[in-house]
Structure formats: C-alpha cells, structure tokens
Design a protein around this motif. Structure first.
Motif, PDB file in Angstrom:
ATOM      1  N   ASP A   1      25.561  52.497  66.302  1.00 48.78           N
ATOM      2  CA  ASP A   1      24.692  51.799  65.207  1.00 48.78           C
ATOM      3  C   ASP A   1      25.677  50.495  64.603  1.00 48.78           C
ATOM      4  O   ASP A   1      25.332  49.610  64.309  1.00 48.78           O
TER       5      ASP A   1
ATOM      6  N   THR B   1      26.028  47.497  66.752  1.00 47.79           N
ATOM      7  CA  THR B   1      24.673  46.475  66.850  1.00 47.79           C
ATOM      8  C   THR B   1      24.962  45.740  65.404  1.00 47.79           C
ATOM      9  O   THR B   1      24.763  44.652  65.447  1.00 47.79           O
TER      10      THR B   1
ATOM     11  N   GLU C   1      27.767  43.382  66.032  1.00 47.41           N
ATOM     12  CA  GLU C   1      27.331  42.162  66.986  1.00 47.41           C
ATOM     13  C   GLU C   1      26.450  41.145  65.983  1.00 47.41           C
ATOM     14  O   GLU C   1      26.329  39.838  66.454  1.00 47.41           O
ATOM     15  N   THR C   2      25.494  41.472  65.224  1.00 46.35           N
ATOM     16  CA  THR C   2      24.668  40.575  64.533  1.00 46.35           C
ATOM     17  C   THR C   2      25.685  39.969  63.509  1.00 46.35           C
ATOM     18  O   THR C   2      25.486  38.720  63.356  1.00 46.35           O
TER      19      THR C   2
END
Length: 102
Positions: free
Chosen positions: A78, A81, A84-85
């Motif tokens: 999590d 992710t 990365e955003t």
C-alpha cells in the motif's frame, strides 16, 4: 529482524525537486511507526535503468531505512502505491533483508 529500504527520487522526471515536506512527512511516519529511521540523503545516490535499449534513465535518490521484527507485506504494498502516486513514479523500489543485529 528485517532491514527495509525505500528508494525515493529527489526530483521528478523533468528535474524539478519535490517539496521537502514530502520527505519530512515520510521520515516522521517511519519514526512514529518503527521508532526510528535512517535517511541517506547527503551523498550522491544515483539509479540508472533502461526503458528501451536506446534510452537510459537516471534518478538522484534518497534512501529511507527502518528496522522491524515483522514484515507486514500489505502495509508495504500500500505504501509503495501511495509513494508512486506522490512522487509520480511508474515504479519505486522497496527492498528488505533478514539481518542479525549484534
């Protein structure tokens, strides 16, 4: 014990530096969750890879390290992710080792 390393770029793909607050927030989150964090930011850490045979890419990186007794894979997936955003990355490296602390 596990040693976990998170590799974060200092700049986006156009060379603009990410706000210092991004790094401060991550440092605080790791300190709170794991009781401490080591941040390697002062030395030149460079990562190179190729998307295609003709093009080489480069990142200047900061590395965050934490120690933990257990590895919560879902937490790290999590977080990956989310990072990365936040850092506008197609892929971000998080790795760990089993270690012995003497």
């Amino acid at each position: 014990m596990k040693l976990i390393q998170v590799f974060i770029p200092l700049t986006d793909n156009t060379g603009n530096h990410f706000p210092e607050s991004y790094f401060t927030q991550l440092k605080s989150a790791f300190s709170e969750k794991y009781g401490g964090v080591t941040v390697y930011k002062q030395m030149p850490i460079e990562g190179f890879w190729k998307e295609t045979k003709a093009t080489a890419e480069k990142d200047v990186l900061v590395i965050f390290e934490v120690l933990t007794d257990t590895l919560d894979i879902s937490y790290w997936k999590d977080l990956k992710t989310q990072l990365e955003t936040t850092f506008r990355q197609k892929d971000l490296l998080i790795r760990y080792w089993e270690i012995t602390v003497v």
